[in-house]
Design an enzyme around this catalytic site. Structure first.
Site, mmCIF file in Angstrom:
data_model
loop_
_atom_site.group_PDB
_atom_site.id
_atom_site.type_symbol
_atom_site.label_atom_id
_atom_site.label_comp_id
_atom_site.label_asym_id
_atom_site.label_seq_id
_atom_site.Cartn_x
_atom_site.Cartn_y
_atom_site.Cartn_z
ATOM 1 N N HIS A 195 3.934 -5.993 -8.369
ATOM 2 C CA HIS A 195 5.314 -5.593 -8.693
ATOM 3 C C HIS A 195 6.091 -6.910 -8.626
ATOM 4 O O HIS A 195 6.310 -7.449 -7.545
ATOM 5 C CB HIS A 195 5.791 -4.588 -7.640
ATOM 6 C CG HIS A 195 7.259 -4.324 -7.623
ATOM 7 N ND1 HIS A 195 7.796 -3.090 -7.895
ATOM 8 C CD2 HIS A 195 8.311 -5.117 -7.332
ATOM 9 C CE1 HIS A 195 9.122 -3.135 -7.780
ATOM 10 N NE2 HIS A 195 9.462 -4.364 -7.432
ATOM 11 N N HIS A 233 12.283 11.681 -7.331
ATOM 12 C CA HIS A 233 13.206 11.601 -6.192
ATOM 13 C C HIS A 233 13.945 12.926 -6.102
ATOM 14 O O HIS A 233 14.312 13.515 -7.131
ATOM 15 C CB HIS A 233 14.225 10.465 -6.397
ATOM 16 C CG HIS A 233 13.627 9.105 -6.233
ATOM 17 N ND1 HIS A 233 13.235 8.606 -5.016
ATOM 18 C CD2 HIS A 233 13.329 8.141 -7.148
ATOM 19 C CE1 HIS A 233 12.733 7.378 -5.179
ATOM 20 N NE2 HIS A 233 12.769 7.075 -6.470
ATOM 21 N N HIS A 248 3.670 7.742 -8.939
ATOM 22 C CA HIS A 248 4.064 7.970 -7.544
ATOM 23 C C HIS A 248 3.925 9.453 -7.250
ATOM 24 O O HIS A 248 4.672 10.270 -7.787
ATOM 25 C CB HIS A 248 5.507 7.498 -7.308
ATOM 26 C CG HIS A 248 5.668 6.020 -7.492
ATOM 27 N ND1 HIS A 248 5.398 5.112 -6.488
ATOM 28 C CD2 HIS A 248 6.032 5.286 -8.574
ATOM 29 C CE1 HIS A 248 5.609 3.872 -6.947
ATOM 30 N NE2 HIS A 248 5.986 3.954 -8.213
ATOM 31 N N LEU A 249 2.945 9.796 -6.400
ATOM 32 C CA LEU A 249 2.698 11.210 -6.087
ATOM 33 C C LEU A 249 3.373 11.645 -4.793
ATOM 34 O O LEU A 249 3.411 12.848 -4.493
ATOM 35 C CB LEU A 249 1.194 11.488 -6.039
ATOM 36 C CG LEU A 249 0.468 11.401 -7.385
ATOM 37 C CD1 LEU A 249 -1.042 11.597 -7.204
ATOM 38 C CD2 LEU A 249 1.017 12.421 -8.382
ATOM 39 N N ASN A 274 2.935 3.515 -2.086
ATOM 40 C CA ASN A 274 4.176 3.476 -1.291
ATOM 41 C C ASN A 274 4.563 4.857 -0.786
ATOM 42 O O ASN A 274 5.666 5.342 -0.981
ATOM 43 C CB ASN A 274 5.335 2.819 -2.069
ATOM 44 C CG ASN A 274 5.716 3.569 -3.333
ATOM 45 O OD1 ASN A 274 4.914 4.305 -3.891
ATOM 46 N ND2 ASN A 274 6.952 3.374 -3.782
ATOM 47 N N ASP A 318 5.149 4.728 -14.375
ATOM 48 C CA ASP A 318 5.986 4.516 -13.174
ATOM 49 C C ASP A 318 6.727 5.815 -12.833
ATOM 50 O O ASP A 318 7.899 5.788 -12.425
ATOM 51 C CB ASP A 318 6.956 3.351 -13.349
ATOM 52 C CG ASP A 318 7.511 2.864 -11.997
ATOM 53 O OD1 ASP A 318 7.084 3.386 -10.954
ATOM 54 O OD2 ASP A 318 8.369 1.964 -12.000
HETATM 55 O O1 DOR Z 1 12.055 2.445 -9.893
HETATM 56 C C1 DOR Z 1 11.126 2.352 -9.121
HETATM 57 N N1 DOR Z 1 10.804 3.369 -8.314
HETATM 58 N N2 DOR Z 1 10.431 1.211 -9.069
HETATM 59 C C2 DOR Z 1 9.498 0.985 -8.122
HETATM 60 O O2 DOR Z 1 8.898 -0.064 -8.125
HETATM 61 C C3 DOR Z 1 9.224 2.010 -7.087
HETATM 62 C C4 DOR Z 1 9.594 3.352 -7.576
HETATM 63 C C5 DOR Z 1 9.632 4.393 -6.492
HETATM 64 O O3 DOR Z 1 8.684 4.453 -5.686
HETATM 65 O O4 DOR Z 1 10.564 5.198 -6.461
#
Ligand code: DOR
Length: 436
Positions: free
Chosen positions: A180, A310, A64-65, A96, A306
């Site tokens: 997913h 955050h 996730h970038l 996403n 993964d």
């Molecule tokens: O823990 C997760 N975080 N699982 C996911 O499927 C999405 C990801 C996120 O984008 O933060």
């Protein structure tokens, strides 16, 4: 950098053809010689690889970038730097983002940002418009840009009829759907694995069945349509058994697991710490063992991070309000090495799961016209990592390259370090430090 000459000296070369001691000479972005005792050409930069494995760069199927839309958490530039420091020379950026990668315009934007990065940035496109699960995204337009994987990751496609149509389109286009696996009607409201610890802590749980129901459904849809599926971040022993059965049947099914699911259990949530909140959730010790055995037996094809950055404020919230996800790129190699050598795998077997097998799933292997995960031979693109399996280091969140700090490994000492990473012939990481 293209004309730079590098000699990677004194390591053991490991790739899908086997292992041998050897130096690797890189000129103009390509490997030009591999062999013992190569002479140092005038003006060459020498990278010491003693006690190290010299392997094709790692390839992450699941990164996730956060760009566009959440640049305070990560950008293509910072995520790629974290990847390079983790030994990766390619990542697949998850869609996403905000807006999501569900159109040629957004995919092109991320691909363009990736062109200046310190590793290759491929993108996964969304299966449905807005990842909302109602209408198919323009898969053909995205495929025309080179997108090879499609997923609504962060959510599973709930509607089975829509998923069937997605498989039919994907099969025609020669691309792969990556699921997913999470049935919302079973998972909704859960913040951790449903089991002994969720009961003790009084936290709503996500049962293993929420994942397994969708794995089973998609296997049925693969059987119906003939199109391939790739299962993202599988976390339960039941999922591994379903994939093993599908594979025995000859169905085109591949699967990945994440390093944290190979090494941590739901007991980590005992202190209600949101750093250990992730989706799918950390499961039982029995699940961890089944995932490890699945890797050893070849049922699982890839280990994917993964990597889910955050911001600190978001992760500082109470468990039920914090978003799921944790950092993975800079810790994947040591964490995976420890988990899988514990079940008797060799470092070369671990590298298969981190490099050449995911390269094939992403469509980036030289056999598919790509430049990742291929044998370390003269003529190949110089996308390489130099890994020290015996070096120990302690994870200091503030020293990670990611813009976020949400690592579950803070303060832990890991065995296995990345000494150098070479991307397209450029030493982007030397002696464990990013060069740009
Ligand atoms: O823990 C997760 N975080 N699982 C996911 O499927 C999405 C990801 C996120 O984008 O933060």
């Amino acid at each position: 950098m293209a004309d730079q000459v590098l000699l990677i000296r004194g390591g053991t070369v490991v790739d899908e053809t086997g292992e041998r001691p050897g130096d690797v000479l890189v000129t103009g972005g390509r490997i030009t010689a591999v062999g013992a005792g190569l002479e140092v050409p005038a003006g060459a930069t020498v990278l010491d690889a003693s006690d190290c494995l010299v392997a094709p760069g790692l390839v992450d199927l699941h990164t996730h970038l956060r760009q566009p839309g959440q640049e305070e958490a990560e950008t293509v530039e910072t995520g790629a730097r974290a990847a390079a420091l983790g030994g990766y020379t390619a990542v697949v950026a998850m869609p996403n983002t905000d807006p999501p990668i569900d159109s040629a315009a957004v995919a092109s934007q991320v691909l363009e940002l990736g062109r200046g990065a310190v590793c290759q940035v491929a993108v996964a496109g969304a299966i449905t418009v807005g990842r909302a699960g109602a209408r198919l995204a323009p898969l053909g337009e995205l495929a025309a840009l080179g997108v090879r994987l499609f997923t609504d990751d962060g959510a599973g496609v709930q509607d089975s009829g829509l998923m069937r149509r997605a498989f039919e389109y994907a099969g025609g286009l020669g691309v792969t759907l990556a699921q997913h696996c999470e049935d919302n009607s079973l998972a909704c409201g859960g913040h951790m694995h449903e089991g002994e610890w969720s009961s003790r802590l009084g936290v709503p749980g996500i049962p293993a069945a929420a994942e397994e129901v969708m794995v089973a459904r998609d296997i049925a849809l693969v059987r119906l349509t003939g199109a391939p599926v790739h299962f993202l971040h599988l976390s339960t022993s039941g999922s591994v058994a379903l994939v093993a059965a599908a594979r025995a049947e000859g169905l085109p099914v591949t699967a990945e697991v994440a390093p944290h699911h190979l090494s941590l259990t739901h007991a980590e949530l005992a202190g209600y710490d949101p750093l250990f909140k992730v989706n799918p959730p950390l499961r039982t010790a029995g699940d961890v063992e089944a995932l490890r055995q699945g890797c050893r037996a070849g049922v699982v094809d890839a280990v994917a991070t993964d990597h889910a950055p955050h911001p600190q404020e978001a992760k500082d919230a109470p468990l039920d309000q914090a978003p799921p996800g944790l950092l993975g790129l800079q810790t994947a190699w040591p964490v995976t090495l420890a988990a899988l050598t514990d079940v008797g795998m060799t470092p070369a077997g671990v590298l298969a799961l981190l490099s050449w097998q995911p390269a094939r799933i992403a469509g980036l292997h030289p056999d598919q016209g790509g430049e990742q995960g291929g044998p370390v031979v003269a003529g190949a693109a110089a996308n390489l990592c130099v890994l020290d399996p015996g070096a120990t280091w302690t994870v200091e969140p503030d020293r990670l390259a990611s813009l976020s700090r949400n690592t579950p490994w803070a303060g832990r000492t890991l065995t296995g370090a990345v000494r150098h990473t070479v991307y397209r012939g450029e030493p982007v990481v030397t002696d464990g430090e990013a060069r740009r």
